[in-house]
Design an enzyme around this catalytic site. Structure first.
Site, PDB file in Angstrom:
ATOM      1  N   ARG A   1       3.988 -22.735  -1.377  1.00 21.19           N
ATOM      2  CA  ARG A   1       2.850 -23.099  -0.521  1.00 21.19           C
ATOM      3  C   ARG A   1       3.345 -23.607   0.825  1.00 21.19           C
ATOM      4  O   ARG A   1       4.338 -24.355   0.883  1.00 21.19           O
ATOM      5  CB  ARG A   1       1.997 -24.189  -1.171  1.00 21.19           C
TER       6      ARG A   1
ATOM      7  N   ASN B   1       7.592 -27.806  -8.063  1.00 26.21           N
ATOM      8  CA  ASN B   1       7.181 -26.567  -7.391  1.00 26.21           C
ATOM      9  C   ASN B   1       6.059 -26.879  -6.419  1.00 26.21           C
ATOM     10  O   ASN B   1       6.034 -26.401  -5.302  1.00 26.21           O
ATOM     11  CB  ASN B   1       6.762 -25.524  -8.408  1.00 26.21           C
TER      12      ASN B   1
ATOM     13  N   GLU C   1       4.516 -37.138 -17.041  1.00 24.88           N
ATOM     14  CA  GLU C   1       3.059 -37.009 -17.050  1.00 24.88           C
ATOM     15  C   GLU C   1       2.520 -36.984 -18.475  1.00 24.88           C
ATOM     16  O   GLU C   1       1.451 -37.525 -18.753  1.00 24.88           O
ATOM     17  CB  GLU C   1       2.652 -35.729 -16.294  1.00 24.88           C
TER      18      GLU C   1
ATOM     19  N   ASN D   1      -0.996 -29.543 -21.910  1.00 22.13           N
ATOM     20  CA  ASN D   1      -1.046 -29.357 -20.457  1.00 22.13           C
ATOM     21  C   ASN D   1      -1.019 -27.854 -20.185  1.00 22.13           C
ATOM     22  O   ASN D   1       0.042 -27.235 -20.179  1.00 22.13           O
ATOM     23  CB  ASN D   1       0.170 -30.067 -19.842  1.00 22.13           C
TER      24      ASN D   1
ATOM     25  N   LYS E   1       2.254 -26.598 -21.788  1.00 19.78           N
ATOM     26  CA  LYS E   1       3.232 -27.584 -22.255  1.00 19.78           C
ATOM     27  C   LYS E   1       2.564 -28.442 -23.317  1.00 19.78           C
ATOM     28  O   LYS E   1       1.356 -28.669 -23.251  1.00 19.78           O
ATOM     29  CB  LYS E   1       3.611 -28.536 -21.113  1.00 19.78           C
TER      30      LYS E   1
ATOM     31  N   HIS F   1      -1.731 -34.412  -8.476  1.00 24.01           N
ATOM     32  CA  HIS F   1      -0.514 -35.043  -9.019  1.00 24.01           C
ATOM     33  C   HIS F   1      -0.735 -36.533  -9.324  1.00 24.01           C
ATOM     34  O   HIS F   1       0.226 -37.294  -9.429  1.00 24.01           O
ATOM     35  CB  HIS F   1       0.683 -34.958  -8.037  1.00 24.01           C
TER      36      HIS F   1
ATOM     37  N   ARG G   1      -4.321 -32.561 -19.924  1.00 21.47           N
ATOM     38  CA  ARG G   1      -4.237 -32.647 -18.472  1.00 21.47           C
ATOM     39  C   ARG G   1      -5.353 -31.777 -17.893  1.00 21.47           C
ATOM     40  O   ARG G   1      -5.485 -30.604 -18.258  1.00 21.47           O
ATOM     41  CB  ARG G   1      -2.900 -32.117 -17.987  1.00 21.47           C
TER      42      ARG G   1
HETATM   43  P1  ADP Z   1       7.058 -28.089 -11.799  1.00 17.19           P
HETATM   44  O1  ADP Z   1       6.290 -28.530 -10.585  1.00 17.19           O
HETATM   45  O2  ADP Z   1       6.843 -26.660 -12.145  1.00 17.19           O
HETATM   46  O3  ADP Z   1       6.961 -29.050 -12.955  1.00 17.19           O
HETATM   47  P2  ADP Z   1       9.738 -29.153 -11.480  1.00 17.19           P
HETATM   48  O4  ADP Z   1       9.272 -30.572 -11.347  1.00 17.19           O
HETATM   49  O5  ADP Z   1      10.517 -28.783 -12.686  1.00 17.19           O
HETATM   50  O6  ADP Z   1       8.560 -28.111 -11.298  1.00 17.19           O
HETATM   51  O7  ADP Z   1      10.619 -28.844 -10.163  1.00 17.19           O
HETATM   52  C1  ADP Z   1      11.106 -27.571  -9.902  1.00 17.19           C
HETATM   53  C2  ADP Z   1      11.963 -27.643  -8.640  1.00 17.19           C
HETATM   54  O8  ADP Z   1      13.036 -28.588  -8.857  1.00 17.19           O
HETATM   55  C3  ADP Z   1      12.610 -26.320  -8.283  1.00 17.19           C
HETATM   56  O9  ADP Z   1      12.527 -26.097  -6.889  1.00 17.19           O
HETATM   57  C4  ADP Z   1      14.044 -26.521  -8.694  1.00 17.19           C
HETATM   58  O10 ADP Z   1      14.949 -25.753  -7.939  1.00 17.19           O
HETATM   59  C5  ADP Z   1      14.226 -27.997  -8.396  1.00 17.19           C
HETATM   60  N1  ADP Z   1      15.413 -28.509  -9.074  1.00 17.19           N
HETATM   61  C6  ADP Z   1      15.577 -28.707 -10.406  1.00 17.19           C
HETATM   62  N2  ADP Z   1      16.852 -29.120 -10.652  1.00 17.19           N
HETATM   63  C7  ADP Z   1      17.477 -29.184  -9.458  1.00 17.19           C
HETATM   64  C8  ADP Z   1      18.800 -29.542  -9.038  1.00 17.19           C
HETATM   65  N3  ADP Z   1      19.725 -29.912  -9.908  1.00 17.19           N
HETATM   66  N4  ADP Z   1      19.076 -29.481  -7.703  1.00 17.19           N
HETATM   67  C9  ADP Z   1      18.149 -29.098  -6.823  1.00 17.19           C
HETATM   68  N5  ADP Z   1      16.894 -28.755  -7.154  1.00 17.19           N
HETATM   69  C10 ADP Z   1      16.565 -28.795  -8.447  1.00 17.19           C
END
Ligand code: ADP
Length: 393
Positions: A232, A202, A377, A7, A14, A173, A85
């Site tokens: 965004r 994110n 994923e 990915n 990843k 997604h 991906r």
């Molecule tokens: P990506 O889209 O890069 O895969 P992730 O699915 O890992 O990202 O999500 C990242 C988001 O999840 C960030 O905003 C992070 O702060 C939030 N996050 C991760 N753990 C926690 C937590 N324990 N409490 C609140 N937010 C969290």
């Protein structure tokens, strides 16, 4: 037989290796901050963990390092295929597919609509072809799941001439929405007929799924549309672009760049794009952190309610992604907004991320329920790859 999953994101790559028939994960890892002096590869497998700095490495060098590490672990033996991906497969790709010349052409054609995402995906495919000649490569598209959307969901009410440019809603997604919807069906059976899945990482998007098929989703032509995200803005009045450009001296492209990279939680809080940091700041009463969180949850709740329209109601709401899986106060606020739809939070279950009740975080009464389901994923990509490359039994 084993499946390798790659990915490649804009500055990260990843990977994961799975046992093809059981879906058991044998290793996974992440090369991040690619292209910078801090680029680093980290991996784990049942026997331990490892890390290797790769200063200045871009995708190709990082993937060569990944393959070296996996070879040392004996995990490149018995590979049946490699799943990639791919963010955008346009309107043509409705399912995952073995990579052929035609598929490569489609991925290249979609660079025009996904200039940040499709090129690194293509680098991963090319490198895997070079390192594993003859091994089937499979492309799993983020957009494919949403190609079941009816025209009322994918068409923008804009001049028809723009169809020629590929202007329409694609949605993204899809691999995550599909994975958690299948998992919801496994857990709830017929009670998961009308689902809204909220992938909150994110990037954030929500999807209306009727009997396993995507009916509508919040992202559109690009991943900028829809929900408020880390950096965004999500949906804004498109006239804002010209309006700000005229006053700021920025070009339209620069304004759109700011909507992609300097908006969302980061833009409103002025603190961070990372929800954990913004939540800590809100607890400390710092600046605009609270309004950033309130805006995030209000926009999300409105979108979920809107997605219930094409479904004709709601059986279950699924939270996933880093925020959906971990941020209890966000889930609680969204469910509070949606109380009129019959959702009531069970605070204890929410505190435990639903683990005590097979994901459920709402009270056990008739009516729609909310669940937390961790996304995977990579596993979804491995399953699709196995289905395409393993001999049928
Ligand atoms: P990506 O889209 O890069 O895969 P992730 O699915 O890992 O990202 O999500 C990242 C988001 O999840 C960030 O905003 C992070 O702060 C939030 N996050 C991760 N753990 C926690 C937590 N324990 N409490 C609140 N937010 C969290």
């Amino acid at each position: 037989m084993r499946i390798l999953v790659l990915n490649c994101g804009s500055s990260s790559a990843k990977f994961a290796v799975f046992e093809a028939t059981t879906g058991q994960e044998l290793a996974n890892g992440l090369a991040q901050r690619l292209g910078s002096p801090q680029a680093i590869l980290a991996w784990k497998h049942p026997g331990g963990v490892g890390e290797e700095p790769l200063p200045g490495a871009h995708h190709a060098a990082a993937l060569r390092a990944v393959v070296r590490v996996l070879t040392d672990l004996g995990l490149t033996e018995g590979l049946a295929g490699i799943g990639h991906r791919v963010v955008n497969g346009g309107a043509q790709m409705t399912t995952s597919a073995i990579v052929t010349r035609e598929i490569e052409q489609i991925i290249s054609d979609c660079v025009a609509i996904s200039p940040l995402h499709n090129p690194p995906n293509m680098v991963g495919i090319r490198l895997a072809q070079e390192l594993f000649p003859g091994l089937p490569q499979v492309a799993v598209f983020d957009t494919a799941f949403h190609q079941t959307m009816p025209e009322v969901a994918w068409r923008y009410p804009v001049p028809r001439e723009w169809d020629a440019y590929g202007v329409r809603r694609y949605g993204f997604h899809g691999t995550s929405h599909r994975f958690v919807s299948q998992e919801a069906h496994r857990r709830l059976g017929a009670e998961a007929r009308r689902l809204v899945t909220a992938h909150l990482g994110n990037g954030c998007s929500a999807c209306a799924i009727l009997e396993g098929r995507s009916l509508d989703t919040t992202m559109g032509l690009t991943p900028l549309e829809g929900l408020m995200m880390g950096t965004r803005s999500g949906s804004v009045d498109p006239a804002l672009v010209g309006f700000v450009a005229e006053r700021s001296g920025l070009t339209a492209a620069e304004v759109i760049d700011a909507l992609n990279k300097k908006s969302g939680l980061l833009g409103v809080s002025g603190i961070s794009n990372d929800l954990r940091t913004v939540m800590a700041a809100a607890s400390a009463g710092q600046g605009d952190a609270r309004i950033a969180i309130d805006l995030f949850t209000a926009i999300l709740a409105k979108a979920i309610a809107g997605l219930a329209v094409p479904l004709g109601g709601l059986d279950a709401l699924v939270f996933t992604g880093g925020i959906g899986e971990n941020a209890k106060p966000i889930r609680a606020a969204v469910i509070k907004h949606l109380g009129w739809m019959g959702l009531t939070l069970d605070a204890n279950l929410n505190d435990g991320h639903g683990k005590a009740a097979d994901g459920r975080i709402t009270t056990d009464v008739p009516g729609p329920r909310a669940l937390v389901i961790p996304t995977n994923e990579e596993l979804m990509i491995a399953r699709d790859t196995a289905a395409l490359v393993l001999p049928r039994r």
